[in-house]
Design an enzyme around this catalytic site. Structure first.
Site, PDB file in Angstrom:
ATOM      1  N   GLU A 172       0.818  -1.231   0.000  1.00 45.59           N
ATOM      2  CA  GLU A 172       0.000   0.000   0.000  1.00 45.59           C
ATOM      3  C   GLU A 172       0.842   1.267   0.000  1.00 45.59           C
ATOM      4  O   GLU A 172       0.621   2.181   0.819  1.00 45.59           O
ATOM      5  CB  GLU A 172      -0.961  -0.004   1.201  1.00 45.59           C
ATOM      6  CG  GLU A 172      -1.995  -1.100   1.107  1.00 45.59           C
ATOM      7  CD  GLU A 172      -3.117  -1.003   2.140  1.00 45.59           C
ATOM      8  OE1 GLU A 172      -3.002  -0.214   3.098  1.00 45.59           O
ATOM      9  OE2 GLU A 172      -4.105  -1.742   1.992  1.00 45.59           O
ATOM     10  N   GLU A 290      -5.632  -8.264  -0.422  1.00 45.53           N
ATOM     11  CA  GLU A 290      -6.355  -8.002   0.829  1.00 45.53           C
ATOM     12  C   GLU A 290      -7.816  -7.790   0.450  1.00 45.53           C
ATOM     13  O   GLU A 290      -8.138  -6.848  -0.281  1.00 45.53           O
ATOM     14  CB  GLU A 290      -5.817  -6.762   1.561  1.00 45.53           C
ATOM     15  CG  GLU A 290      -4.417  -6.955   2.112  1.00 45.53           C
ATOM     16  CD  GLU A 290      -3.937  -5.804   2.996  1.00 45.53           C
ATOM     17  OE1 GLU A 290      -4.764  -5.159   3.659  1.00 45.53           O
ATOM     18  OE2 GLU A 290      -2.712  -5.574   3.001  1.00 45.53           O
TER      19      GLU A 290
HETATM   20  O1  AHR Z   1      -5.116  -5.787   7.009  1.00 48.27           O
HETATM   21  C1  AHR Z   1      -5.000  -4.675   7.840  1.00 48.27           C
HETATM   22  C2  AHR Z   1      -4.274  -3.527   7.151  1.00 48.27           C
HETATM   23  O2  AHR Z   1      -5.074  -3.036   6.116  1.00 48.27           O
HETATM   24  C3  AHR Z   1      -2.980  -3.888   6.450  1.00 48.27           C
HETATM   25  O3  AHR Z   1      -1.894  -3.838   7.340  1.00 48.27           O
HETATM   26  C4  AHR Z   1      -2.858  -2.828   5.416  1.00 48.27           C
HETATM   27  O4  AHR Z   1      -2.143  -3.252   4.299  1.00 48.27           O
HETATM   28  C5  AHR Z   1      -4.289  -2.451   5.107  1.00 48.27           C
HETATM   29  O5  AHR Z   1      -4.472  -1.075   5.131  1.00 48.27           O
END
Ligand code: AHR
Length: 498
Positions: A172, A290
């Protein structure tokens, strides 16, 4: 309300990659400490790994596990996590305002993946880390021996190289919250050099470059375009992330699948635009590394401590249904989404919840994930759908019932995943399999209930639980089923004769 799905063997979207059923464990909250690792726990093995958690993870049939982060990654020095445990430094985890004891590092986590039948999806720090650190970890993990870093791995107890194939180049990096955040051009240039160094160390690896951390980023999709242009020759996958929130409108929340669908389509278009610009023959795939619903417990202020109780989401039936819709979207894009990581696996926004010194249980989202992971393997078929619609405030008019279907040639089965997003109306649904010859329904489970806020807990582990439905027979492969209001359904057919 009515809906219909027609499934034709020849209308293929693509093979479902086994990595679509991947997950994520970060050094965050109680994911590692008192999640997978709790020496002294009644089920702990000789390495301190909780076997109750291992068993629950195994039965999810997960493929890759992204590790060690997440936001944690961008200020993490992987070298702190190797060697004798007592010599490892205790560090501040500045991303999550926690104390990191470094009792678990890449070597121990590798052992854990062996015990769970999973594989590591590695990640290198592009925030405070250097490109040379990124090359070193590839050498440590994947080089057979005879060099400084590979010999150190052997000295630390692992003679055989790990052969970790998939590597995220940062996390990210478009987010201002990210330690070492950069603009797209700076990240793209650094990531390209890091990926080059990593691939020059082990040419068999595949790299995953940071795309947008969510579709609502102001920089989306321009960030993705610039990063793709800078890294094209050394990248294999573009990473995208998405978490959905219930902001008080359940119908909008249940329609999250649609927003995810749009996000995937735009990301594919951006990849293909850059492919055309580059006059390239290579297609970039998506790593949706994610995905989940997450809105109840964000990063709350807390003292510096190890394993704070943060991001401990307790998932409801409604969350599980919304999650099921996202899963359907993923299955309907398997031609380009090759990796998808349920974020995360244990305690932190997770399907598995483990209490320190006590037991572990399945959260509501565990079930739809297990369903797709067990029965979503094969070839995803393009469902031809007709459904009555419903109006949502956020996305307008959408089909009320959505579907994905997967044909498994080895088992000679077709599995239909169906989500009725209407909270009040059941759907009289026709499942048309005429193209498959003779078929027989042999399995139908549903996840539903009168209380959409129902949640499992250690004390009540079946408040949300899939139930078997009575099977339906059809002579002409036209199955008439009733999908209850607000229900997730898995309906499976055996092909008895072509
Ligand atoms: O999954 C929780 C957080 O969400 C992770 O650390 C990050 O990559 C995202 O913003």
């Amino acid at each position: 309300m009515k809906s219909r799905i027609t499934i034709v063997k020849e209308f293929t979207i693509g093979d479902v990659d086994k990595n679509l059923f991947s997950s994520f464990i970060e050094h965050l909250g109680r994911a590692i400490y008192t999640g997978i690792y709790e020496p002294g726990h009644p089920t702990a093995d000789e390495q301190g790994f909780r076997q109750d958690v291992i068993e629950l993870a195994k039965s999810l049939n997960v493929s890759l596990i992204r590790y060690p982060g997440g936001n944690f990654l961008s200020n993490y020095n992987w070298k702190d996590g190797i060697g004798p445990k007592d010599d490892r430094p205790v560090r501040l985890d500045r991303a999550w305002h926690s104390i990191e004891p470094n009792k678990i590092g890449i070597d121990e986590f590798y052992d854990w993946t062996k015990k769970t039948g999973t594989e590591i999806m590695g990640a290198v720090n592009m925030g405070t880390g250097s490109i040379s650190d990124a090359g070193d970890i590839i050498e440590y993990c994947n080089f057979p021996g005879g060099t400084y870093w590979s010999d150190l791995r052997i000295k630390n107890g692992h003679k055989e190289a790990y052969g970790i194939k998939y590597w995220c180049v940062g996390n990210e990096m478009d987010g201002t919250w990210q330690l070492g955040h950069m603009d797209a051009l700076s990240y793209g240039r650094k990531a390209n050099e890091a990926a080059k160094l990593m691939k020059f160390t082990d040419e068999s690896i595949k790299t995953v470059i940071c795309g947008s951390s969510t579709s609502s980023m102001k920089t989306y999709p321009e960030w993705d375009r610039i990063v793709l242009e800078e890294t094209y020759d050394f990248m294999d996958y573009l990473s995208i992330h998405r978490y959905f929130e219930n902001k008080g409108n359940d119908d909008d929340f249940l329609a999250s699948w649609y927003n995810m669908d749009e996000f995937i389509k735009t990301s594919i278009a951006t990849c293909d635009y850059v492919k055309a610009l580059k006059r390239s023959n290579r297609t970039i795939f998506l790593s949706f590394d994610e995905w989940n619903v997450w809105y109840q417990n964000k990063k709350e202020p807390h003292p510096w401590e190890t394993a704070p109780r943060i991001l401990e989401e307790h998932y409801s039936l409604l969350d599980a249904l919304t999650f099921g819709g996202m899963a359907i979207t993923l299955l309907n894009h398997v031609d380009r989404v090759k990796i998808a990581c349920l974020a995360q696996l244990i305690n932190v926004i997770a399907p598995i919840f483990a209490e320190p010194k006590k037991g572990a249980y399945k959260q509501a989202i565990y079930f739809p994930f297990q369903d797709i992971s067990l029965y979503g393997r094969g070839v995803s078929l393009k469902p031809v759908i007709k459904s009555d619609t419903k109006i949502t405030d956020m996305y307008g008019e959408l089909p009320a019932v959505i579907f994905a279907s997967v044909y498994n040639e080895e088992e000679n089965t077709v599995t239909v995943f169906a989500l009725n997003t209407s909270k009040s109306e059941q759907s009289s649904t026709e499942i048309n399999l005429w193209n498959f010859g003779k078929t027989q329904m042999f399995y139908w489970t549903e996840l539903t209930g009168s209380d959409l806020s129902a949640r499992n807990s250690l004390e009540n582990q079946t408040a949300v639980y899939p139930q078997k439905r009575e099977l339906v027979y059809s002579d002409d492969c036209n199955y008439q089923v009733i999908l209850k209001a607000a229900s997730w359904n898995v309906i499976r057919f055996k092909i008895t004769e072509d």
